[in-house]
Design a protein around this motif. Sequence first.
Motif, PDB file in Angstrom:
ATOM      1  N   UNK A  24       0.817  -1.213   0.000  1.00  0.00           N
ATOM      2  CA  UNK A  24       0.000   0.000   0.000  1.00  0.00           C
ATOM      3  C   UNK A  24       0.843   1.251   0.000  1.00  0.00           C
ATOM      4  N   UNK A  25       1.923   1.241   0.802  1.00  0.00           N
ATOM      5  CA  UNK A  25       2.808   2.410   0.842  1.00  0.00           C
ATOM      6  C   UNK A  25       3.483   2.622  -0.520  1.00  0.00           C
ATOM      7  N   UNK A  26       3.872   1.555  -1.111  1.00  0.00           N
ATOM      8  CA  UNK A  26       4.519   1.656  -2.417  1.00  0.00           C
ATOM      9  C   UNK A  26       3.565   2.232  -3.469  1.00  0.00           C
ATOM     10  N   UNK A  27       2.341   1.673  -3.495  1.00  0.00           N
ATOM     11  CA  UNK A  27       1.354   2.144  -4.481  1.00  0.00           C
ATOM     12  C   UNK A  27       0.998   3.600  -4.228  1.00  0.00           C
ATOM     13  N   UNK A  28       0.825   3.981  -2.942  1.00  0.00           N
ATOM     14  CA  UNK A  28       0.488   5.365  -2.605  1.00  0.00           C
ATOM     15  C   UNK A  28       1.597   6.314  -3.052  1.00  0.00           C
ATOM     16  N   UNK A  29       2.859   5.907  -2.873  1.00  0.00           N
ATOM     17  CA  UNK A  29       3.981   6.764  -3.278  1.00  0.00           C
ATOM     18  C   UNK A  29       3.995   6.942  -4.792  1.00  0.00           C
ATOM     19  N   UNK A  30       3.800   5.856  -5.515  1.00  0.00           N
ATOM     20  CA  UNK A  30       3.787   5.943  -6.970  1.00  0.00           C
ATOM     21  C   UNK A  30       2.633   6.819  -7.445  1.00  0.00           C
ATOM     22  N   UNK A  31       1.448   6.634  -6.833  1.00  0.00           N
ATOM     23  CA  UNK A  31       0.292   7.428  -7.249  1.00  0.00           C
ATOM     24  C   UNK A  31       0.514   8.912  -6.977  1.00  0.00           C
ATOM     25  N   UNK A  32       1.091   9.210  -5.814  1.00  0.00           N
ATOM     26  CA  UNK A  32       1.371  10.615  -5.488  1.00  0.00           C
ATOM     27  C   UNK A  32       2.353  11.217  -6.486  1.00  0.00           C
ATOM     28  N   UNK A  33       3.371  10.465  -6.809  1.00  0.00           N
ATOM     29  CA  UNK A  33       4.358  10.948  -7.791  1.00  0.00           C
ATOM     30  C   UNK A  33       3.710  11.200  -9.153  1.00  0.00           C
ATOM     31  N   UNK A  34       2.840  10.269  -9.557  1.00  0.00           N
ATOM     32  CA  UNK A  34       2.176  10.427 -10.850  1.00  0.00           C
ATOM     33  C   UNK A  34       1.275  11.653 -10.875  1.00  0.00           C
ATOM     34  N   UNK A  35       0.558  11.894  -9.763  1.00  0.00           N
ATOM     35  CA  UNK A  35      -0.325  13.070  -9.698  1.00  0.00           C
ATOM     36  C   UNK A  35       0.490  14.354  -9.765  1.00  0.00           C
ATOM     37  N   UNK A  36       1.600  14.398  -9.034  1.00  0.00           N
ATOM     38  CA  UNK A  36       2.444  15.598  -9.033  1.00  0.00           C
ATOM     39  C   UNK A  36       2.982  15.860 -10.437  1.00  0.00           C
ATOM     40  N   UNK A  37       3.476  14.793 -11.101  1.00  0.00           N
ATOM     41  CA  UNK A  37       4.004  14.968 -12.459  1.00  0.00           C
ATOM     42  C   UNK A  37       2.914  15.441 -13.421  1.00  0.00           C
ATOM     43  N   UNK A  38       1.709  14.893 -13.268  1.00  0.00           N
ATOM     44  CA  UNK A  38       0.621  15.301 -14.157  1.00  0.00           C
ATOM     45  C   UNK A  38       0.255  16.765 -13.933  1.00  0.00           C
ATOM     46  N   UNK A  39       0.233  17.185 -12.650  1.00  0.00           N
ATOM     47  CA  UNK A  39      -0.100  18.584 -12.358  1.00  0.00           C
ATOM     48  C   UNK A  39       0.968  19.514 -12.949  1.00  0.00           C
ATOM     49  N   UNK A  40       2.236  19.139 -12.802  1.00  0.00           N
ATOM     50  CA  UNK A  40       3.311  19.970 -13.350  1.00  0.00           C
ATOM     51  C   UNK A  40       3.179  20.078 -14.853  1.00  0.00           C
ATOM     52  N   UNK A  41       2.939  18.937 -15.495  1.00  0.00           N
ATOM     53  CA  UNK A  41       2.824  18.936 -16.955  1.00  0.00           C
ATOM     54  C   UNK A  41       1.593  19.709 -17.417  1.00  0.00           C
ATOM     55  N   UNK A  42       0.468  19.533 -16.724  1.00  0.00           N
ATOM     56  CA  UNK A  42      -0.761  20.223 -17.119  1.00  0.00           C
ATOM     57  C   UNK A  42      -0.605  21.728 -16.991  1.00  0.00           C
ATOM     58  N   UNK A  43       0.036  22.204 -15.904  1.00  0.00           N
ATOM     59  CA  UNK A  43       0.253  23.636 -15.747  1.00  0.00           C
ATOM     60  C   UNK A  43       1.129  24.177 -16.879  1.00  0.00           C
ATOM     61  N   UNK A  44       2.157  23.403 -17.249  1.00  0.00           N
ATOM     62  CA  UNK A  44       3.020  23.848 -18.349  1.00  0.00           C
ATOM     63  C   UNK A  44       2.254  23.916 -19.664  1.00  0.00           C
ATOM     64  N   UNK A  45       1.414  22.903 -19.899  1.00  0.00           N
ATOM     65  CA  UNK A  45       0.620  22.909 -21.126  1.00  0.00           C
ATOM     66  C   UNK A  45      -0.338  24.087 -21.148  1.00  0.00           C
ATOM     67  N   UNK A  46      -0.999  24.348 -20.015  1.00  0.00           N
ATOM     68  CA  UNK A  46      -1.940  25.482 -19.963  1.00  0.00           C
ATOM     69  C   UNK A  46      -1.216  26.795 -20.230  1.00  0.00           C
ATOM     70  N   UNK A  47      -0.034  26.948 -19.634  1.00  0.00           N
ATOM     71  CA  UNK A  47       0.710  28.194 -19.836  1.00  0.00           C
ATOM     72  C   UNK A  47       1.077  28.380 -21.302  1.00  0.00           C
ATOM     73  N   UNK A  48       1.533  27.298 -21.926  1.00  0.00           N
ATOM     74  CA  UNK A  48       1.920  27.413 -23.334  1.00  0.00           C
ATOM     75  C   UNK A  48       0.708  27.595 -24.243  1.00  0.00           C
ATOM     76  N   UNK A  49      -0.441  27.039 -23.843  1.00  0.00           N
ATOM     77  CA  UNK A  49      -1.651  27.294 -24.628  1.00  0.00           C
ATOM     78  C   UNK A  49      -2.000  28.774 -24.612  1.00  0.00           C
ATOM     79  N   UNK A  50      -1.846  29.425 -23.415  1.00  0.00           N
ATOM     80  CA  UNK A  50      -2.104  30.870 -23.346  1.00  0.00           C
ATOM     81  C   UNK A  50      -1.109  31.620 -24.225  1.00  0.00           C
TER      82      UNK A  50
END
Length: 962
Positions: A24-50
């Motif tokens: 469970x700890x392993x899966x939670x860590x991976x999921x948290x990492x994936x969410x953080x990476x997605x948020x970083x990427x999405x913010x970058x995409x939104x900025x470049x779209x503007x």
Amino acid sequence: MNASSESASKLALYSRIFRHLFAGSFILSIATWAVICWVIYSLAVDRHELELNLAVSFADEHLERSLDGPILILEQVADLVLRYGSIENIIKTPRVFENYDGMMASLPQVSSGLVLIDSDGRMHYASGDVVPDGPDFSGRAYFKAHKYEGVDIYIGEAIFSRLINDEVFTISKEIVNEQGLFLGLVGVAVDSHYFIGTFNRSLSDIIGNIALITNRGDLLVNNYGRSSISVHFPKPAPFYEFVPTESTRQYSSSFLTGEQSIVLSRLGDRYDVYSIAAIPYSLIFKEVLPSFAIATAILILALIFIGTTERFVSRGLQREKALDAESRQLSSFREAVLENAGLPIIVCDHAAGIVFFNQAAERLLGYPVADVVGRMSLWAILTLDPRHYDPDSHAAASRSTDVRADDNVPSDLRMLSESRRALEGVYIRKDGSTLPVVLSVSTLHRDEGRPGGYVVIAQDRSGEHSAERALRFSEQRQRAILDNILDGIFTINVSGVVSSMNPAGERIFGYTREEVLGRNISILMDNTHRNKHDDYIRRYMQTGEERIIGRGREVPARRKDGTVFPVELSVSRVEFAGRVMFVGVVRDLSEIKKVERLKAEFVSIVSHELRTPLTAMRGSLNMVNSEMLGPLDPDVKELTEIAEQSTDRLIRLINDILDVEKIGAGKLQLHCDLVSIEESLKRAHKDIEPYAAQYDVAVIVDMASDATVWADFDRLQQIILNLASNAVKFSPRGGTVRMASWVETPGWIRVSVEDKGPGIALEFQDRIFEKFAQADSSDRRAKGGTGLGLNITKALTEQMGGHIGFESVPGEGATFYVDFPLREERRGPTTIHAFHLEDNEAIRLIVAHMLSERARITSAGSLEEGLRLAEQHTYDVAILDLGLHDGNGLELVSVLHDGQGGTPPLIILTGQDDLPPDMPPTAAVLTKGRESERAIVERIRDVIDRLFPEAATLSKDTAHES
């Protein structure tokens, strides 16, 4: 449940709980990492779209502002033309355009002055100059759009301007009067770099690509270094799907950047031009990569912490699991390893009594387990090789079958278990048969370290014995073959030293094995080849060039008594035990040569003793039948005519047999030259007409084209006449035979002979070119002939570089054809390029001197140098020496080319009377030694003069290159 069972259950429970927590700890860590990476990427995409939205808006507005000025001026000029009534009227006063040209010149985006084009597409005014008879622009896209489609303002595709030496695009305005009549157009060129510079300055903070594309898909401007000229995006490009003009459309595509990108496009309100901006996803990914790296580092640290914690907590559990697993392994050892093993395994106690007998041993030896375990000693069924045991102690042990024997009874098992050598023995089966085996003996220790028993594993060797017997039989059979074969067989190493020789080699050369083994193979060669052989092998090992390897050839050899005799030698390369060796097979050709000489003498006798009197008989009969000596009685004349025809047939038979013999022996000499197909067909037609008249058959000639080929004229006549005479013989009375020529494929001329006879039976077509081949015996009786004509025709055609074939439908006639490569006939003064291969420097110098006024000579002194020069140039004629120190000049024929896809005429120099059987067609064969070197060169010069009578004379200073 006892204490150990409860402890095991608790251990299993704790282990499961901890595994779940860790997972469970392993899966939670991976999921948290994936969410953080997605948020970083999405913010970058939104900025470049503007940013892309800003870039598209700026590009669209800048385009409209930049085009408004020039278009306003174009509209004013159009109105001015309308006031004058036509373009022809207004150009009479060109000063009216000065203000407008000045206004255009003041606009930085405009690269040229005004251009006026009338309704017919003729330009009358350009950048301040009147052009009375200007170029025609009626085929241009913008002219067609204005005149035929009624387009008011047209923005043209990107073009290259010679005026500014850069890319521009055009803007044009139609000129239409009040009656709707099209009077012409006015246009101007816009500098593409004006927009590129503005985009790069104003949008420098925005990474990505910007482009302006017309609604037709033509690229006008881009800022990513790509030329816009002739770049067109056909449907269905993504931006074509954009419909609304008041908003921006976003999508993912690769059409603009060559890789998947975020793309925004907007269609302008006034000018139907798409403003498009794109940024590749790869650039966005590179931008967020550092953030991804930080998030990944945090994830790794978290996983390390979780893993370290799990390691300390589970270490105790792992010890318990290891002990439990070891216990389970020991308990399943007998079933998994011993019982189910594929090899026979016997376990004995310390006194050699059998305590375990697995299924493989039971199956291989035939003893049931119940009859062996606890009842028999190992020595009762096993006999060892005496090299592995003490005979006295083994004898005492083998006499005892009581498994309860005293511990003091000597045993060989401990000694065998300590031996590191392969142990050989023989098992005695229940049926009394024996089984040879190789043994492996291991010791089973008790807790206190003393031997508790022995494990005996055996491997069946009966198959190896069979293989050894088969190998010995194979060796004996091969030895018998090699010892009794008629050809001599030698093996040599890379240095040419003989390592083996069969009895036939001793018989052929007169040496014993002891006299040859260890010596160089050159002792069996004559002096001319003795020094070359080692060079051949050395060159092959260095370059891989197969001069003699893998080929059969005739060479002179030397016996022990010094006599030289001909042999056929074949050398092959083999690898044995990692070493390269060569196998030579030698066949004595002495008897074959003797038979050939006898056959040649017989052919000579036939040629002289039969053909000469037959020729005289035919001449005499011809005189008698022509009634030159007086009139003949009709009955007598009928008999003499039959005799004359029989004599002709017999002479033809003898000539055919002699031709077949010469072709088979490779001694048929062809005197090739440039031959006209038209002349050959005319001559053949003239010669065949009297023969055709006897059969009441008409012969016509249909020449679609004439051509020149490289052939022997007389032999070419023989080919055509053979085909024509066959066609006449098999044609019905009153029929027609058609001889024709045409270019069948580029570079080849076809000569065909067509008849309307019975055709060729299907079952006979596969062997029609064989010797003495005829459809059936009735053909020979009805039509005459020997069945050799087509065989000779095929051989002559192929020797002159051609091909022969036929087409036939039974009952509908047949068409035979021959194809020859075309040879262009030289016209006018020509520089002859001759290739000369000769290792005699004196002859090379004489040839270079005496032919310098007729040809440019390229000479080579060795086969290796000749191969290099033959591949570098094309030649009009080649002079080849057959007896080189490093090979035969004929090896170059396949790489020589004459610039027309064929082989140049060959002039052969040889020091031997016998020519190779694979001799190609030649222009001349000259034998060295019969004449002086100067006389040979003069004959070469005569041959070249005959081949190239119109050759230009060259300067001696530039004629020779070597």
